[in-house]
Design a protein around this motif. Structure first.
Motif, PDB file in Angstrom:
ATOM      1  N   ASN A  86      68.411  33.252   6.165  1.00  0.00           N
ATOM      2  CA  ASN A  86      67.436  32.193   6.392  1.00  0.00           C
ATOM      3  C   ASN A  86      68.008  31.147   7.349  1.00  0.00           C
ATOM      4  O   ASN A  86      69.162  30.730   7.221  1.00  0.00           O
ATOM      5  N   GLN A  88      67.308  27.965   7.649  1.00  0.00           N
ATOM      6  CA  GLN A  88      67.638  26.680   7.020  1.00  0.00           C
ATOM      7  C   GLN A  88      68.960  26.774   6.260  1.00  0.00           C
ATOM      8  O   GLN A  88      69.735  25.814   6.241  1.00  0.00           O
ATOM      9  N   ASP A  89      69.220  27.922   5.631  1.00  0.00           N
ATOM     10  CA  ASP A  89      70.503  28.101   4.960  1.00  0.00           C
ATOM     11  C   ASP A  89      71.643  27.980   5.965  1.00  0.00           C
ATOM     12  O   ASP A  89      72.647  27.303   5.712  1.00  0.00           O
ATOM     13  N   HIS A 114      60.112  19.536  -3.398  1.00  0.00           N
ATOM     14  CA  HIS A 114      60.913  20.747  -3.576  1.00  0.00           C
ATOM     15  C   HIS A 114      60.912  21.538  -2.273  1.00  0.00           C
ATOM     16  O   HIS A 114      59.874  22.001  -1.807  1.00  0.00           O
ATOM     17  N   THR A 115      62.080  21.662  -1.661  1.00  0.00           N
ATOM     18  CA  THR A 115      62.227  22.441  -0.437  1.00  0.00           C
ATOM     19  C   THR A 115      63.416  23.376  -0.585  1.00  0.00           C
ATOM     20  O   THR A 115      64.275  23.187  -1.459  1.00  0.00           O
ATOM     21  N   ARG A 116      63.479  24.362   0.291  1.00  0.00           N
ATOM     22  CA  ARG A 116      64.612  25.286   0.255  1.00  0.00           C
ATOM     23  C   ARG A 116      65.922  24.545   0.534  1.00  0.00           C
ATOM     24  O   ARG A 116      66.946  24.791  -0.104  1.00  0.00           O
ATOM     25  N   GLN A 119      66.969  22.615  -2.562  1.00  0.00           N
ATOM     26  CA  GLN A 119      67.461  23.522  -3.601  1.00  0.00           C
ATOM     27  C   GLN A 119      68.883  23.985  -3.280  1.00  0.00           C
ATOM     28  O   GLN A 119      69.755  24.024  -4.160  1.00  0.00           O
ATOM     29  N   LEU A 120      69.132  24.322  -2.019  1.00  0.00           N
ATOM     30  CA  LEU A 120      70.465  24.758  -1.626  1.00  0.00           C
ATOM     31  C   LEU A 120      71.479  23.628  -1.765  1.00  0.00           C
ATOM     32  O   LEU A 120      72.599  23.831  -2.246  1.00  0.00           O
TER      33      LEU A 120
END
Length: 270
Positions: A86, A88-89, A114-116, A119-120
């Motif tokens: 991903n 964004q990761d 709440h977004t990726r 969360q990461l």
């Protein structure tokens, strides 16, 4: 490796960026090397706060105020991604890697949703600070209560996300996350709601594993400082010699918060 401090919850208006800015500059004044990231890609409140700071310093001809090193999230070329990776990761991991080697602490300000990325970031946190307005509307992100706010019925969406982050850290063999919930925008009056909130937080803290501490009371000074990118700790450096009782109390609240974080190697001496 930098100690990562994440400031987050899933509701806007709880004072996350104000807390992030004051914690980051407070640590810098304690002699720590501090990095900062803003994961709110739309509003960028922390990024704008620090940009205001640089413009103010330049306009006033001030050489320096203790500040974090801010790093914007890089844009990732899709062609460089591995299969199933991903963007964004990769963006967040790249930004963290760019800062953590030269910083003692890295403060990450999360969006109020709440977004990726959020969360990461929670899975990377050594310390998690969750600012909470003194309201059962905000408390509902942590847990559901009965109609009187007296009995905790079960964890809610944000607590479940933190639990998932804790599991990911455990699977990776990382130390347990230290979670601190702070009550922001407290009123001066001793009200029934205030006591109910404290009782509900105490009950939930034992149940899902966080610590509590007072945050910042509702003060106009926080809103006044933002356009210049200043914090409470900067006022003597720009020539302010007399402080109102509210400003003195606010500085003490920041000291109390930094001490409550119990961060490694930090001596709160300002």
């Amino acid at each position: 490796m930098a100690h990562i401090i994440v400031v987050g919850n899933e509701k806007g208006g709880a004072g996350k960026s104000t807390v992030s800015m004051h914690v980051a500059t407070g640590l810098a004044r304690c002699g720590q090397r501090v990095g900062a990231l803003d994961l709110d890609l739309r509003q960028q409140s922390l990024g704008r706060y620090l940009s205001n700071r640089q413009r103010y310093l330049a306009a006033e001809g001030l050489a320096h105020l203790p500040s974090p090193q801010f790093h914007e999230l890089p844009t990732i070329d899709p062609d460089t991604l591995q299969p199933d990776e991903n963007s964004q990761d990769r963006s967040l991991s790249t930004a963290v890697a760019a800062l953590e080697g030269s910083c003692d602490f890295l403060v990450i300000d999360c969006p109020g949703s709440h977004t990726r990325l959020s969360q990461l970031a929670h899975s990377l946190a050594d310390t998690l600070i969750t600012p909470l307005n003194d309201s059962f509307v905000d408390f509902d992100l942590l847990a559901r209560t009965d109609q009187d706010g007296q009995k905790v019925l079960g964890p809610s969406v944000y607590s479940e996300m933190v639990w998932s982050a804790r599991q990911l850290r455990a699977q990776a063999g990382l130390p347990a996350l230290d979670w601190l919930v702070i009550r922001n925008r407290l009123g001066a009056q001793a009200m029934v709601n205030k006591a109910k909130m404290q009782a509900a937080l105490d009950a939930l803290a034992r149940r899902i594993g966080f610590r509590t501490a007072p945050g910042f009371h509702e003060r106009v000074v926080f809103r006044e400082l933002f356009p210049r990118g200043l914090t409470l700790l900067d006022l003597p450096d720009i020539g302010v010699t007399q402080f109102s009782l509210s400003n003195i109390a606010a500085r003490q609240e920041l000291r109390d918060l930094l001490r409550a974080l119990n961060l490694p190697g930090v001596d709160v001496d300002f």
